[in-house]
Scaffold this motif. Structure first.
Motif, short mmCIF file in Angstrom:
data_model
loop_
_atom_site.label_atom_id
_atom_site.label_comp_id
_atom_site.label_asym_id
_atom_site.label_seq_id
_atom_site.Cartn_x
_atom_site.Cartn_y
_atom_site.Cartn_z
N PRO A 1 -173.05 -8.64 12.24
CA PRO A 1 -173.39 -10.02 12.60
C PRO A 1 -174.51 -10.11 13.62
CG PRO A 1 -171.01 -9.79 12.43
CD PRO A 1 -171.59 -8.42 12.28
N GLY A 2 -174.52 -9.16 14.58
CA GLY A 2 -175.59 -9.15 15.58
C GLY A 2 -176.94 -8.82 14.97
N ASN A 3 -176.95 -7.85 14.02
CA ASN A 3 -178.19 -7.52 13.32
C ASN A 3 -178.75 -8.75 12.61
OD1 ASN A 3 -176.80 -4.35 12.21
ND2 ASN A 3 -178.03 -4.75 14.03
N ASP B 1 -180.29 -11.48 14.63
CA ASP B 1 -181.60 -11.15 15.19
C ASP B 1 -182.60 -10.68 14.14
OD1 ASP B 1 -180.74 -11.78 17.80
OD2 ASP B 1 -182.04 -10.22 18.60
N GLY B 2 -182.40 -11.09 12.88
CA GLY B 2 -183.44 -10.94 11.89
C GLY B 2 -183.31 -9.82 10.88
N LEU B 3 -182.29 -8.96 11.00
CA LEU B 3 -182.11 -7.87 10.04
C LEU B 3 -181.10 -8.33 9.00
CD1 LEU B 3 -182.00 -4.85 12.50
CD2 LEU B 3 -183.95 -5.72 11.21
N ILE B 4 -181.60 -8.97 7.94
CA ILE B 4 -180.70 -9.70 7.04
C ILE B 4 -180.29 -8.92 5.80
CG2 ILE B 4 -181.52 -11.95 7.85
CD1 ILE B 4 -183.29 -12.09 5.36
N THR B 5 -180.93 -7.77 5.52
CA THR B 5 -180.48 -6.92 4.43
C THR B 5 -180.39 -5.48 4.93
OG1 THR B 5 -182.64 -6.21 3.52
CG2 THR B 5 -181.79 -8.37 2.82
N ASP B 6 -179.59 -4.67 4.23
CA ASP B 6 -179.44 -3.27 4.64
C ASP B 6 -180.77 -2.53 4.51
OD1 ASP B 6 -177.82 -0.85 5.32
OD2 ASP B 6 -178.55 -0.24 3.36
N GLY C 1 -175.72 20.19 17.82
CA GLY C 1 -176.58 20.92 18.74
C GLY C 1 -177.58 20.10 19.52
N ALA C 2 -177.60 18.77 19.38
CA ALA C 2 -178.55 17.96 20.13
C ALA C 2 -178.30 18.10 21.63
CB ALA C 2 -178.45 16.49 19.72
N ASN C 3 -179.36 18.41 22.41
CA ASN C 3 -179.17 18.50 23.86
C ASN C 3 -179.75 17.30 24.61
OD1 ASN C 3 -181.87 19.21 23.56
ND2 ASN C 3 -181.64 21.29 24.35
N ILE C 4 -180.35 16.36 23.85
CA ILE C 4 -180.77 15.05 24.34
C ILE C 4 -180.60 14.08 23.18
CG2 ILE C 4 -182.79 13.61 24.92
CD1 ILE C 4 -182.01 14.97 27.35
N ILE C 5 -180.16 12.86 23.45
CA ILE C 5 -180.09 11.84 22.41
C ILE C 5 -180.88 10.61 22.86
CG2 ILE C 5 -178.59 10.23 21.15
CD1 ILE C 5 -176.40 12.39 21.22
N LEU C 6 -181.78 10.14 22.00
CA LEU C 6 -182.51 8.89 22.23
C LEU C 6 -181.82 7.80 21.42
CD1 LEU C 6 -186.20 10.13 21.88
CD2 LEU C 6 -184.80 9.98 23.96
N PHE C 7 -181.52 6.69 22.07
CA PHE C 7 -180.72 5.63 21.43
C PHE C 7 -181.46 4.31 21.60
CE2 PHE C 7 -176.16 4.43 20.43
CZ PHE C 7 -176.41 3.07 20.25
N THR C 8 -182.01 3.78 20.51
CA THR C 8 -182.73 2.51 20.59
C THR C 8 -181.76 1.35 20.37
OG1 THR C 8 -183.31 2.35 18.24
CG2 THR C 8 -184.79 3.61 19.67
N THR C 9 -182.04 0.24 21.03
CA THR C 9 -181.21 -0.95 20.87
C THR C 9 -182.02 -2.20 21.18
OG1 THR C 9 -179.15 -2.05 21.56
CG2 THR C 9 -180.31 -0.77 23.24
N GLY C 10 -181.74 -3.25 20.42
CA GLY C 10 -182.39 -4.53 20.68
C GLY C 10 -181.44 -5.55 21.25
N LEU C 11 -180.13 -5.26 21.12
CA LEU C 11 -179.10 -6.20 21.58
C LEU C 11 -178.35 -5.69 22.80
CD1 LEU C 11 -177.63 -7.15 18.06
CD2 LEU C 11 -179.45 -8.29 19.34
N GLY C 12 -178.34 -4.37 23.00
CA GLY C 12 -177.65 -3.78 24.15
C GLY C 12 -176.38 -3.06 23.73
#
Length: 535
Positions: free
Chosen positions: A382-384, A387-392, A443-454
């Motif tokens: 619902p949050g997607n 905020d404009g992401l209306i299809t998969d 094995g990831a030793n850093i993770i980058l996590f993008t977010t537009g809603l928080g």
């Protein structure tokens, strides 16, 4: 100020950069458009007249079809657009790659924890976890003991508030004992879960591989493992999983089986004594320089918005390409969020064998979702949608930008550990925590996590850097956001410039110079993916 942006030259829709009013004029590439209905920032505007069934193109790929007539200048919604993506059957060609200029990166180093097998950690963690949920309470007891006596972390303000209420005094009058951490070079983390028994045997074996991956992760110095004794996930299954990942693992692991030890008190006393000695020794490990090629960066998005695929995700894509060019590793997961861009991905695979493995995993995953009565088209939250992401497919096309443009070196099923440098695709759900949990296990030793809603997601062993797609979010939720890519939306920085700035930030986190917001909040989320049923 620019009001619209067209992401790809072949797109027939544009993204609103600001809120647009009905009747307002907006120019794009020399053409003026009239906005037919109020349109919120991040939503899409039709650049042509659509008839029912017409294809909607964004990021240069099919992301949906018109379910009714859509006039030029009209906003796209869930009422007038349906999910549609291109069918993919096989690798049809090879997509070349122009690596980015790495002259400023090729000699860069970070200060990491070197392990005997050649891996390098960005953290130094002693990990406690159970093989079965029956031991969760004992893990929680150990967590309280070790955190209070070893870490002496600053008192939580909510705990101080409660203490002031109990003592009928002001918060200012409450004074904590002045204590410092016992050990400076080691963190102690605790995992609990609901698995290890009760489901099918395959679920326990999958959990064993995941936990073995956590022990093998370069950020982990060693582990304390609790077993009940009668569960599906037997100690031998876990030991076999460890050997499969790393036959010559030399990390200290202390294991206890409650049904062989008698009372809980007897077992916990032994656990505390043995673990303390092992932790004390692990504290002797110190950071030393390592090339950035030793970084394995997980690429994640959660709580995405209509700007994620324009600012934050392409910024990660630049980082991913730099890592591939210097001999480092990037891991792109969330297979449901790659639906619609499969053809590009299979054509980027190093071999037909890798391409076929990717398509096989995608099709099997989608079939399991359909068999459960759902589908990948139900992926946007619902949050997607708000905020404009209306299809998969629209969401996926933007999400895939995190993987940049480099060749795909390997395809990993859930629980498989990274062995190839370069870009790897890892089969996980789109659920934020299930995905980040899996990347650390691979094995990831850093993770980058993008977010537009928080999103407040963190991980027990791997630092998670939260990257916002817009500056409003970074300002509103500055307690969870580490890095802001909003300047890209405003046209103040290019993707390459923002990506280079982010990589500088990553190196500081990897070196222990900066703690991520998730680390400061002690946000340590762990959810294994349960693929089977319960028996």
């Amino acid at each position: 100020m620019q009001k619209l942006i067209k992401v790809h030259t072949e797109d027939n829709v544009a993204v609103a950069l600001i809120n647009l009013e009905q009747g307002q004029k907006a120019s794009l590439n020399g053409t003026e458009y009239t906005i037919l209905k109020p349109t919120k920032a991040k939503h899409k505007i039709a650049l042509v007249d659509f008839n029912e069934g017409d294809k909607i193109i964004m990021y240069g790929v099919l992301v949906g079809k018109a379910s009714q007539t859509i006039a030029l200048g009209e906003v796209l919604t869930t009422e007038n657009v349906k999910h549609q993506s291109a069918e993919v059957h096989k690798k049809t060609g090879d997509i070349g790659w122009n690596p980015p200029d790495i002259s400023i990166w090729k000699d860069k180093t970070f200060m990491g924890y070197h392990r005997e097998d050649g891996q390098v950690g960005t953290a130094n963690v002693w990990l406690f976890f159970p093989l079965v949920f029956c031991e969760n309470r004992n893990i929680e007891v150990l967590k309280e003991v070790f955190e209070k006596e070893l870490l002496f972390e600053e008192a939580n303000k909510h705990r101080m508030l409660l203490r002031s209420l109990v003592n009928n005094t002001s918060e200012e009058a409450i004074v904590e004992d002045e204590k410092t951490r016992v050990f400076e070079n080691i963190d102690v983390k605790f995992i609990t879960h609901q698995g290890g028994c009760g489901g099918i045997r395959q679920d326990s074996e999958s959990l064993a591989r995941l936990l073995a991956g956590y022990v093998n992760n370069p950020n982990v110095a060693g582990a304390t493992v609790l077993s009940l004794g009668c569960q599906n996930l037997q100690i031998k299954i876990f030991e076999d999983a460890l050997k499969a990942i790393n036959p010559d693992l030399k990390k200290p692991i202390v294991m206890y089986e409650q049904q062989q030890m008698g009372t809980v008190d007897d077992m916990l006393s032994a656990v505390i004594k043995d673990s303390y000695e092992a932790i004390k020794k692990a504290n002797e490990i110190e950071r030393k320089p390592a090339p950035i090629s030793k970084l394995r960066i997980g690429l994640e998005c959660g709580g995405s918005d209509g700007f994620s695929g324009i600012s934050a995700n392409p910024t990660l894509g630049h980082v991913s390409d730099v890592m591939a060019a210097v001999g480092g590793t990037a891991i792109l997961s969330e297979f449901p969020e790659l639906c619609g861009v499969e053809q590009e991905l299979v054509n980027r695979c190093e071999s037909e064998e890798k391409a076929n493995k990717f398509l096989g995993l995608m099709k099997a995953f989608e079939k399991s979702v359909v068999d459960a009565g759902s589908g990948f088209d139900m992926n946007p939250s619902p949050g997607n949608i708000k905020d404009g992401l209306i299809t998969d497919a629209m969401k996926s096309a933007g999400a895939a930008k995190k993987g940049g443009t480099s060749r795909i070196k390997d395809i990993l099923d859930y629980g498989e550990y990274v062995t190839e440098s370069g870009l790897n695709l890892l089969c996980t759900p789109g659920n934020d925590v299930e995905s980040t949990t899996a990347m650390a296990g691979s094995g990831a030793n850093i993770i980058l996590f993008t977010t537009g809603l928080g999103t407040p997601t963190g991980n027990p062993v791997t630092p998670v850097i939260k990257v916002s797609s817009n500056s409003e979010l970074a300002q509103k939720m500055d307690d969870i956001i580490d890095f802001d890519t909003g300047p890209v939306i405003r046209g103040e920085q290019s993707i390459d410039e923002m990506g280079n700035t982010l990589l500088d930030f990553i190196i500081k986190v990897a070196s222990g110079e900066i703690q991520t917001k998730a680390q400061k909040l002690n946000q340590s989320d762990f959810i294994p993916w349960k693929r089977g049923v319960s028996l």
